[in-house]
Design a protein around this motif. Structure first.
Motif, PDB file in Angstrom:
ATOM      1  N   MET A  67       0.824  -1.202   0.000  1.00  0.00           N
ATOM      2  CA  MET A  67       0.000   0.000   0.000  1.00  0.00           C
ATOM      3  C   MET A  67       0.863   1.258   0.000  1.00  0.00           C
ATOM      4  O   MET A  67       0.508   2.251  -0.604  1.00  0.00           O
ATOM      5  N   GLY A  68       2.024   1.209   0.666  1.00  0.00           N
ATOM      6  CA  GLY A  68       2.911   2.355   0.729  1.00  0.00           C
ATOM      7  C   GLY A  68       3.453   2.741  -0.637  1.00  0.00           C
ATOM      8  O   GLY A  68       3.564   3.909  -0.965  1.00  0.00           O
ATOM      9  N   LYS A  69       3.803   1.739  -1.462  1.00  0.00           N
ATOM     10  CA  LYS A  69       4.310   2.019  -2.815  1.00  0.00           C
ATOM     11  C   LYS A  69       3.227   2.665  -3.666  1.00  0.00           C
ATOM     12  O   LYS A  69       3.488   3.582  -4.427  1.00  0.00           O
ATOM     13  N   PHE A  70       1.984   2.202  -3.511  1.00  0.00           N
ATOM     14  CA  PHE A  70       0.862   2.767  -4.254  1.00  0.00           C
ATOM     15  C   PHE A  70       0.697   4.249  -3.925  1.00  0.00           C
ATOM     16  O   PHE A  70       0.547   5.078  -4.820  1.00  0.00           O
TER      17      PHE A  70
END
Length: 142
Positions: free
Chosen positions: A1-4
């Motif tokens: 989710m952090g990369k998104f």
């Protein structure tokens, strides 16, 4: 989710996206100015020149309204509102012309900036001296 979220942040903060958002907002405001120019300044003059005719009212009735015995409209008339089409064409032409003129003015300013930037800088004292020495040496070698 952090990369998104990071990818989304990179996308949203990219220069082109921000520039486009600013352009859309300014374009909307510019559209209101042009609409006012057309509706409040140009079209009254055109209406006066055409004897008070308003393009928005021009239409052709394809089917007359159906009226009952009491005089109440049961079914509205079917019309082709070609006057609105003419009005939108006039609006488009005026907007296109205003944008053309704005771009033309901006290009003139850019051209002046480029010409000013393209002007060669004055040579330094050393360069002038070296040029003079070169010229003297060329004369002596001939």
């Amino acid at each position: 989710m952090g990369k998104f979220l990071q990818d989304f942040k990179d996308f949203a903060m990219r220069g082109n996206v921000v520039d486009m958002a600013v352009g859309v907002i300014i374009g909307g405001a510019f559209g209101k100015i042009i609409s006012s120019l057309v509706d409040d300044i140009i079209m009254p003059v055109v209406g006066l020149a055409t004897g008070g005719m308003d393009f928005k009212d021009l239409k052709t009735t394809i089917k007359d309204p159906v009226i009952d015995a009491a005089g109440k409209v049961v079914q509205e008339a079917v019309t082709v509102n070609y006057g609105m089409f003419i009005q939108y064409i006039v609006d488009f032409l005026i907007v296109a012309f205003c944008i053309f003129m704005a771009i033309r003015v901006m290009q003139k300013f850019r051209k002046k900036e480029e010409e000013a930037a393209a002007a060669p800088a004055e040579p330094t004292k050393e360069e002038v001296l070296l040029t003079q020495i070169r010229d003297i040496l060329e004369k002596q070698s001939k």
